[in-house]
Write an enzyme that holds these catalytic residues in place. Structure first.
Site, PDB file in Angstrom:
ATOM      1  N   ARG A 158      29.751  11.740  30.668  1.00  0.00           N
ATOM      2  CA  ARG A 158      31.222  11.458  31.316  1.00  0.00           C
ATOM      3  C   ARG A 158      30.922  10.702  32.618  1.00  0.00           C
ATOM      4  O   ARG A 158      31.532   9.450  33.002  1.00  0.00           O
ATOM      5  CB  ARG A 158      31.635  12.538  31.824  1.00  0.00           C
ATOM      6  CG  ARG A 158      33.356  12.411  32.178  1.00  0.00           C
ATOM      7  CD  ARG A 158      34.198  13.699  32.217  1.00  0.00           C
ATOM      8  NE  ARG A 158      33.874  14.385  33.489  1.00  0.00           N
ATOM      9  CZ  ARG A 158      34.408  15.545  33.740  1.00  0.00           C
ATOM     10  NH1 ARG A 158      35.288  15.946  32.838  1.00  0.00           N
ATOM     11  NH2 ARG A 158      34.281  15.855  34.918  1.00  0.00           N
TER      12      ARG A 158
ATOM     13  N   LYS B 258      38.991  20.759  30.002  1.00  0.00           N
ATOM     14  CA  LYS B 258      40.380  21.096  30.518  1.00  0.00           C
ATOM     15  C   LYS B 258      41.201  19.760  30.672  1.00  0.00           C
ATOM     16  O   LYS B 258      42.348  19.720  30.138  1.00  0.00           O
ATOM     17  CB  LYS B 258      40.343  21.763  31.755  1.00  0.00           C
ATOM     18  CG  LYS B 258      39.565  23.037  31.811  1.00  0.00           C
ATOM     19  CD  LYS B 258      39.476  23.540  33.183  1.00  0.00           C
ATOM     20  CE  LYS B 258      38.913  22.966  34.284  1.00  0.00           C
ATOM     21  NZ  LYS B 258      37.574  22.513  34.103  1.00  0.00           N
TER      22      LYS B 258
ATOM     23  N   ARG C 265      32.645   8.535  37.469  1.00  0.00           N
ATOM     24  CA  ARG C 265      32.937   9.355  38.564  1.00  0.00           C
ATOM     25  C   ARG C 265      31.588   9.907  39.238  1.00  0.00           C
ATOM     26  O   ARG C 265      30.582  10.279  38.558  1.00  0.00           O
ATOM     27  CB  ARG C 265      33.415  10.658  37.710  1.00  0.00           C
ATOM     28  CG  ARG C 265      35.013  10.795  38.066  1.00  0.00           C
ATOM     29  CD  ARG C 265      35.207  12.127  37.519  1.00  0.00           C
ATOM     30  NE  ARG C 265      34.862  13.263  38.107  1.00  0.00           N
ATOM     31  CZ  ARG C 265      35.602  14.622  37.675  1.00  0.00           C
ATOM     32  NH1 ARG C 265      36.266  14.673  37.068  1.00  0.00           N
ATOM     33  NH2 ARG C 265      35.096  15.525  38.487  1.00  0.00           N
TER      34      ARG C 265
ATOM     35  N   ARG D 223      28.026  22.239  41.112  1.00  0.00           N
ATOM     36  CA  ARG D 223      29.436  22.461  40.705  1.00  0.00           C
ATOM     37  C   ARG D 223      29.491  23.627  39.655  1.00  0.00           C
ATOM     38  O   ARG D 223      30.245  24.595  39.801  1.00  0.00           O
ATOM     39  CB  ARG D 223      30.274  21.157  40.055  1.00  0.00           C
ATOM     40  CG  ARG D 223      30.551  20.298  41.105  1.00  0.00           C
ATOM     41  CD  ARG D 223      30.473  18.886  40.875  1.00  0.00           C
ATOM     42  NE  ARG D 223      31.740  18.843  39.697  1.00  0.00           N
ATOM     43  CZ  ARG D 223      31.443  17.756  38.760  1.00  0.00           C
ATOM     44  NH1 ARG D 223      30.374  16.989  38.459  1.00  0.00           N
ATOM     45  NH2 ARG D 223      32.375  17.663  37.843  1.00  0.00           N
TER      46      ARG D 223
ATOM     47  N   ARG E 171      41.055  27.910  41.459  1.00  0.00           N
ATOM     48  CA  ARG E 171      39.622  27.732  41.640  1.00  0.00           C
ATOM     49  C   ARG E 171      38.943  28.887  42.558  1.00  0.00           C
ATOM     50  O   ARG E 171      37.621  29.062  42.624  1.00  0.00           O
ATOM     51  CB  ARG E 171      38.905  26.640  41.939  1.00  0.00           C
ATOM     52  CG  ARG E 171      38.412  25.792  40.783  1.00  0.00           C
ATOM     53  CD  ARG E 171      37.972  24.183  41.389  1.00  0.00           C
ATOM     54  NE  ARG E 171      37.337  23.373  40.777  1.00  0.00           N
ATOM     55  CZ  ARG E 171      37.501  22.488  39.911  1.00  0.00           C
ATOM     56  NH1 ARG E 171      38.571  22.120  39.707  1.00  0.00           N
ATOM     57  NH2 ARG E 171      36.694  21.565  39.309  1.00  0.00           N
TER      58      ARG E 171
HETATM   59  P1  AMP Z   1      37.691  18.263  38.539  1.00  0.00           P
HETATM   60  O1  AMP Z   1      38.114  16.978  38.537  1.00  0.00           O
HETATM   61  O2  AMP Z   1      38.608  19.449  38.266  1.00  0.00           O
HETATM   62  O3  AMP Z   1      36.197  18.484  37.890  1.00  0.00           O
HETATM   63  O4  AMP Z   1      37.730  18.736  40.336  1.00  0.00           O
HETATM   64  C1  AMP Z   1      36.655  17.670  40.949  1.00  0.00           C
HETATM   65  C2  AMP Z   1      36.287  18.157  42.384  1.00  0.00           C
HETATM   66  O5  AMP Z   1      37.693  18.195  43.230  1.00  0.00           O
HETATM   67  C3  AMP Z   1      35.884  19.379  42.519  1.00  0.00           C
HETATM   68  O6  AMP Z   1      34.398  19.589  42.457  1.00  0.00           O
HETATM   69  C4  AMP Z   1      36.177  20.035  43.883  1.00  0.00           C
HETATM   70  O7  AMP Z   1      35.546  19.437  44.871  1.00  0.00           O
HETATM   71  C5  AMP Z   1      37.551  19.475  43.968  1.00  0.00           C
HETATM   72  N1  AMP Z   1      38.567  20.362  43.553  1.00  0.00           N
HETATM   73  C6  AMP Z   1      39.554  19.969  42.395  1.00  0.00           C
HETATM   74  N2  AMP Z   1      40.392  21.195  42.335  1.00  0.00           N
HETATM   75  C7  AMP Z   1      39.956  21.997  43.324  1.00  0.00           C
HETATM   76  C8  AMP Z   1      40.556  23.566  43.636  1.00  0.00           C
HETATM   77  N3  AMP Z   1      41.344  24.044  42.910  1.00  0.00           N
HETATM   78  N4  AMP Z   1      39.995  23.848  44.685  1.00  0.00           N
HETATM   79  C9  AMP Z   1      39.137  23.352  45.567  1.00  0.00           C
HETATM   80  N5  AMP Z   1      38.570  21.976  45.291  1.00  0.00           N
HETATM   81  C10 AMP Z   1      39.030  21.491  44.151  1.00  0.00           C
END
Ligand code: AMP
Length: 189
Positions: free
Chosen positions: A128, A14, A134, A146, A89
């Protein structure tokens, strides 16, 4: 304004695709994960709070996430379109998003679901983790958590938008360029 949800599990591509859509087609990427990481980088209260969930592979609570998203969305009301990356989410976030759109005379045009096999996701995320540093990508346990959270809490968002007839599924297993071409065609930019 075109409001698009780019949907899929962690590692489905994404973020990579949304960034290119922004660079080449002027759509604004709004990534809640990036926003949390930015807050954490600045050691804000929100960033520190978010980190306590992110490091465990859990979702940050809806209320703070929705508020942050809304603030960011309001900065881009003049954009051609936005790509929501990593939001909504949960179904509660989707309901809040629809309300937010309605009060602005906007709507979600489509949800594009990027579909990738689970083992491929784990491999991509581990890679990654090495490249990006990260922390939540460096630990296989956190990665699997996750993916579980995605199945339990996020996947129902797909059914929510399917009921509105807005879901488009694309195969996310091909090369980055191939998937990008499909996305451009789907988004119609
Ligand atoms: P991502 O970069 O989208 O993989 O997000 C990394 C982390 O940020 C996720 O594992 C969540 O802990 C938090 N996070 C990101 N977007 C959301 C969301 N829409 N709702 C809740 N937590 C989020």
């Amino acid at each position: 304004m075109k409001n698009i949800i780019l949907f899929g599990p962690p590692g489905s591509g994404k973020g990579t695709q949304a960034k290119t859509l922004e660079q080449q087609h002027g759509l604004i990427q709004i990534s809640t994960g990036d926003l949390f990481r930015y807050e954490l980088g600045n050691q804000t209260e929100l960033g520190v709070l978010a980190q306590s969930y992110m490091s465990k592979g859990k979702l940050v609570p809806d209320e703070v996430t929705i508020k942050m998203l809304e603030r960011k969305y309001n900065e881009h009301t003049a954009a051609v379109g936005v790509i929501l990356d990593g939001f909504p989410r949960t179904v509660a976030q989707a309901v809040a998003l629809d309300k937010m759109m309605e009060t602005r005379g906007e709507e979600i045009a489509m949800l594009i679901s990027m579909e990738v096999d689970e083992e491929e996701l784990v491999q991509r995320l581990l890679l990654r983790g090495i490249d990006s540093g990260r922390a939540d990508d460096a630990n296989e346990g956190v990665i699997r958590k996750r993916l579980q959270v995605y199945q339990d809490e996020t996947h129902p968002v797909l059914d929510y938008y399917a009921e509105q007839g807005k879901v488009i599924r694309i195969n996310g297993m091909g090369s980055v360029d191939k998937v990008f071409a499909k996305l451009v065609e789907t988004v119609g930019v």
